[in-house]
Design an enzyme around this catalytic site. Structure first.
Site, short mmCIF file in Angstrom:
data_model
loop_
_atom_site.label_atom_id
_atom_site.label_comp_id
_atom_site.label_asym_id
_atom_site.label_seq_id
_atom_site.Cartn_x
_atom_site.Cartn_y
_atom_site.Cartn_z
CG ASP A 106 -1.84 -1.15 1.31
OD1 ASP A 106 -2.15 -1.69 0.24
OD2 ASP A 106 -2.24 -1.51 2.43
N1 URA Z 1 -1.17 -6.02 3.84
C1 URA Z 1 -1.68 -4.77 3.88
O1 URA Z 1 -2.71 -4.53 4.48
N2 URA Z 1 -1.02 -3.80 3.23
C2 URA Z 1 0.14 -4.00 2.58
O2 URA Z 1 0.71 -3.06 2.02
C3 URA Z 1 0.67 -5.30 2.56
C4 URA Z 1 -0.02 -6.30 3.20
#
Ligand code: URA
Length: 271
Positions: A106
């Site tokens: 993310d």
């Molecule tokens: N899980 C998440 O919630 N976000 C990420 O960036 C990676 C794994």
């Protein structure tokens, strides 16, 4: 027959500078091909057979597949292009076409991200059937209890058809906003004021969560399933690859031969 490439492209692909930088070097006569100074950047060479020297140093042809390990900082999206946001590709020191991030972190997540042009290996690493483990350092608001921890390990409902697959969850510490962890607080001489302040301070938990799936926002959703909000997330490993301690946030380096081989081996073995 081996594919011929332009000399400036060959040098830029080999990481010797941008196309315009290497053109200047060529025009200055600093590039020798089989012992002859070549001053035209458009001249074609055979990467596998011609011997190229730049300022006297041999330039080896780029392999077909390249692998970079990036320490992704927050604020970058895991995409090759984006009209509004900065992308992780801006942090990769290569102009090679066809490079892409393997999976997504993310925008606000930090940590290990693999960048490659090897579609087959990427596909295998991301395949649910291969069960490649990813470990995240997670900080959440609230106290993760032993019951929560066991639920995370056994599988939680994140709104998909099935519970999440078995995971590993290891609590590192519970602490309050003031930075003191609970062991320190327990040993303190507690005045009434202290106790009141402590009760008002927000609690946090840090843990390591290892999952072998890669559902959208999976870690955040798993923590939500036990009633906790993630306030910081960092991926510290993916299969055998571990975020190196000497890599700074935003830095990127090529995988070593050993690391690349360990990745190939991991997808061969994981079932
Ligand atoms: N899980 C998440 O919630 N976000 C990420 O960036 C990676 C794994």
């Amino acid at each position: 027959m081996e594919k011929m490439v332009r000399l400036d492209k060959f040098l830029a692909d080999a990481g010797k500078g941008t196309r315009s930088e290497v053109k200047k070097e060529i025009k200055k006569g600093l590039v020798l091909v089989n012992g002859r100074a070549v001053k035209s950047p458009e001249e074609k060479i055979s990467p596998g057979t011609d011997r190229v020297l730049l300022r006297g140093e041999p330039v080896l042809p780029e392999p077909e597949f390249v692998y970079y390990l990036l320490y992704k900082p927050a604020g970058y999206v895991s995409a090759t292009e984006d009209r509004r946001e900065k992308t992780v590709m801006e942090l990769v020191p290569s102009s090679r076409k066809g490079l892409f991030p393997v999976g997504r972190l993310d925008k606000d997540t930090e940590g290990l991200l693999l960048i490659t042009n090897d579609g087959m290996l990427a596909h295998e690493l991301l395949s649910p059937a291969k069960h490649v483990e990813k470990t995240y350092f997670v900080r959440v608001r609230g106290e993760v209890s032993e019951t929560d921890r066991i639920r995370l390990e056994q599988g939680v409902d994140i709104g998909e058809d099935r519970l999440t697959l078995p995971a590993k969850a290891e609590i590192i510490r519970n602490f309050r906003e003031d930075g003191k962890d609970r062991a320190v607080q327990a040993g303190e001489d507690k005045s009434r004021e202290n106790v009141q302040q402590e009760e008002m301070a927000e609690k946090y938990t840090e843990l390591l969560l290892t999952i072998c799936e890669g559902k959208f926002h999976q870690v955040k959703r798993m923590m939500e399933a036990v009633g906790k909000k993630v306030v910081y997330l960092k991926r510290i490993s993916m299969g055998p690859l571990v975020l190196p301690g000497d890599l700074k946030k935003g830095e990127c380096r090529r995988l070593t031969e050993k690391e690349t081989e360990s990745l190939r081996k991991a997808v061969r073995q994981q079932k």
